[in-house]
Design a protein around this motif. Sequence first.
Motif, mmCIF file in Angstrom:
data_model
loop_
_atom_site.group_PDB
_atom_site.id
_atom_site.type_symbol
_atom_site.label_atom_id
_atom_site.label_comp_id
_atom_site.label_asym_id
_atom_site.label_seq_id
_atom_site.Cartn_x
_atom_site.Cartn_y
_atom_site.Cartn_z
ATOM 1 N N THR A 63 69.963 44.254 29.824
ATOM 2 C CA THR A 63 69.061 45.054 30.513
ATOM 3 C C THR A 63 68.402 45.897 29.272
ATOM 4 O O THR A 63 67.204 46.020 29.718
ATOM 5 N N LYS A 64 69.147 46.521 29.268
ATOM 6 C CA LYS A 64 68.275 47.922 28.367
ATOM 7 C C LYS A 64 67.437 47.012 26.873
ATOM 8 O O LYS A 64 66.490 47.946 26.985
ATOM 9 N N ALA A 65 67.937 46.013 26.702
ATOM 10 C CA ALA A 65 67.459 46.142 25.447
ATOM 11 C C ALA A 65 65.923 45.205 25.262
ATOM 12 O O ALA A 65 64.572 45.336 25.235
ATOM 13 N N ASP A 66 66.213 45.023 27.073
ATOM 14 C CA ASP A 66 64.965 44.143 27.579
ATOM 15 C C ASP A 66 64.063 44.875 27.990
ATOM 16 O O ASP A 66 62.261 44.731 27.601
ATOM 17 N N ASP A 67 63.938 46.084 29.025
ATOM 18 C CA ASP A 67 63.532 46.558 28.976
ATOM 19 C C ASP A 67 63.154 47.756 28.076
ATOM 20 O O ASP A 67 62.025 48.269 28.381
ATOM 21 N N TYR A 68 63.368 48.244 27.369
ATOM 22 C CA TYR A 68 62.647 48.117 25.490
ATOM 23 C C TYR A 68 62.114 47.503 24.931
ATOM 24 O O TYR A 68 61.023 48.565 25.011
ATOM 25 N N ALA A 69 62.018 46.380 25.265
ATOM 26 C CA ALA A 69 61.843 45.721 24.541
ATOM 27 C C ALA A 69 59.830 45.560 25.149
ATOM 28 O O ALA A 69 59.013 45.549 24.482
ATOM 29 N N LYS A 70 60.446 45.722 26.325
ATOM 30 C CA LYS A 70 58.851 45.648 27.290
ATOM 31 C C LYS A 70 57.990 46.989 27.875
ATOM 32 O O LYS A 70 56.751 46.861 27.770
ATOM 33 N N GLU A 71 58.900 48.296 27.285
ATOM 34 C CA GLU A 71 57.986 49.524 27.348
ATOM 35 C C GLU A 71 57.296 49.537 25.795
ATOM 36 O O GLU A 71 56.608 49.669 25.534
ATOM 37 N N PHE A 72 58.303 48.998 24.754
ATOM 38 C CA PHE A 72 57.439 49.023 23.251
ATOM 39 C C PHE A 72 57.151 48.467 22.236
ATOM 40 O O PHE A 72 57.028 48.418 21.093
ATOM 41 N N GLY A 73 57.628 47.384 22.565
ATOM 42 C CA GLY A 73 57.174 46.574 21.904
ATOM 43 C C GLY A 73 56.830 45.146 22.484
ATOM 44 O O GLY A 73 55.049 45.802 23.688
ATOM 45 N N PHE A 74 55.806 44.763 21.409
ATOM 46 C CA PHE A 74 54.322 43.439 21.906
ATOM 47 C C PHE A 74 54.614 42.763 20.951
ATOM 48 O O PHE A 74 55.523 42.445 19.895
ATOM 49 N N ASP A 75 53.852 41.677 21.606
ATOM 50 C CA ASP A 75 53.737 39.892 21.049
ATOM 51 C C ASP A 75 52.930 39.725 20.001
ATOM 52 O O ASP A 75 51.898 40.508 19.578
ATOM 53 N N ASP A 76 53.713 39.426 18.503
ATOM 54 C CA ASP A 76 52.973 39.881 17.855
ATOM 55 C C ASP A 76 52.222 38.650 17.044
ATOM 56 O O ASP A 76 53.756 38.030 16.139
ATOM 57 N N MET A 77 51.780 37.673 17.434
ATOM 58 C CA MET A 77 51.162 35.701 17.161
ATOM 59 C C MET A 77 53.165 34.866 17.271
ATOM 60 O O MET A 77 53.744 34.741 17.136
ATOM 61 N N GLY A 78 53.551 35.685 18.799
ATOM 62 C CA GLY A 78 54.465 35.123 19.317
ATOM 63 C C GLY A 78 55.508 35.464 18.923
ATOM 64 O O GLY A 78 57.084 35.150 19.404
ATOM 65 N N GLY A 79 56.534 36.434 18.114
ATOM 66 C CA GLY A 79 57.212 37.089 18.024
ATOM 67 C C GLY A 79 57.234 39.028 18.834
ATOM 68 O O GLY A 79 55.527 39.341 18.401
ATOM 69 N N LEU A 80 58.288 39.032 19.074
ATOM 70 C CA LEU A 80 58.308 40.599 19.537
ATOM 71 C C LEU A 80 58.803 41.863 18.407
ATOM 72 O O LEU A 80 59.020 40.964 17.434
ATOM 73 N N GLU A 81 57.388 42.171 18.058
ATOM 74 C CA GLU A 81 57.176 43.530 17.041
ATOM 75 C C GLU A 81 57.838 44.623 17.465
ATOM 76 O O GLU A 81 57.083 45.444 19.081
ATOM 77 N N PHE A 82 57.846 45.932 17.024
ATOM 78 C CA PHE A 82 57.440 47.144 17.130
ATOM 79 C C PHE A 82 56.851 47.822 16.429
ATOM 80 O O PHE A 82 56.733 47.394 14.989
ATOM 81 N N SER A 83 56.780 49.049 16.807
ATOM 82 C CA SER A 83 55.543 49.738 15.664
ATOM 83 C C SER A 83 55.743 50.906 14.804
ATOM 84 O O SER A 83 55.645 51.113 13.821
ATOM 85 N N ARG A 84 57.397 51.212 14.759
ATOM 86 C CA ARG A 84 58.340 51.601 14.147
ATOM 87 C C ARG A 84 59.513 50.723 14.015
ATOM 88 O O ARG A 84 60.173 50.019 14.508
ATOM 89 N N GLU A 85 60.003 50.521 12.677
ATOM 90 C CA GLU A 85 60.893 49.938 12.096
ATOM 91 C C GLU A 85 62.529 50.956 12.856
ATOM 92 O O GLU A 85 63.214 49.726 13.209
ATOM 93 N N ALA A 86 62.304 51.877 13.217
ATOM 94 C CA ALA A 86 63.617 52.321 14.076
ATOM 95 C C ALA A 86 63.528 52.085 15.446
ATOM 96 O O ALA A 86 64.976 51.669 16.519
ATOM 97 N N GLN A 87 61.640 51.726 16.037
ATOM 98 C CA GLN A 87 62.496 51.176 17.244
ATOM 99 C C GLN A 87 62.702 49.491 17.426
ATOM 100 O O GLN A 87 63.797 49.408 17.880
#
Length: 111
Positions: A63-87
């Motif tokens: 749940t923490k991973a899903d919530d974090y992905a929803k808050e900081f992640g974004f869809d990049d051509m069908g895959g989950l991406e983050f703006s920073r490597e640390a994220q």
Amino acid sequence: MGQKETICCGQFEERTLDYYTAGQMHEYALQAIRYAMQFYSQPAPDVLGYAEGIEAVAKMLDTKADDYAKEFGFDDMGGLEFSREAQREYHSTLIDLAEDVRALAKHGGAK
């Protein structure tokens, strides 16, 4: 502290970035695991069994991973991406920890 970042096709989005190292985020995740394990090991009238407690901790991490992905992640051509490597590393750490916790149930806990 918000910064404008390009997210797709030249569009900008205001995001607040966390400036923590991957090591700091990993330690935070480990502290959360320790707390959850301690919480579920406390005797109570309605105590879960060992396997159920382990699965509850793993689900909490999922749940923490899903919530974090929803808050900081974004869809990049069908895959989950983050703006920073640390994220991305923090998100991956949460998922890995959930798998490690589930492995405890299969092996009967740490010896």
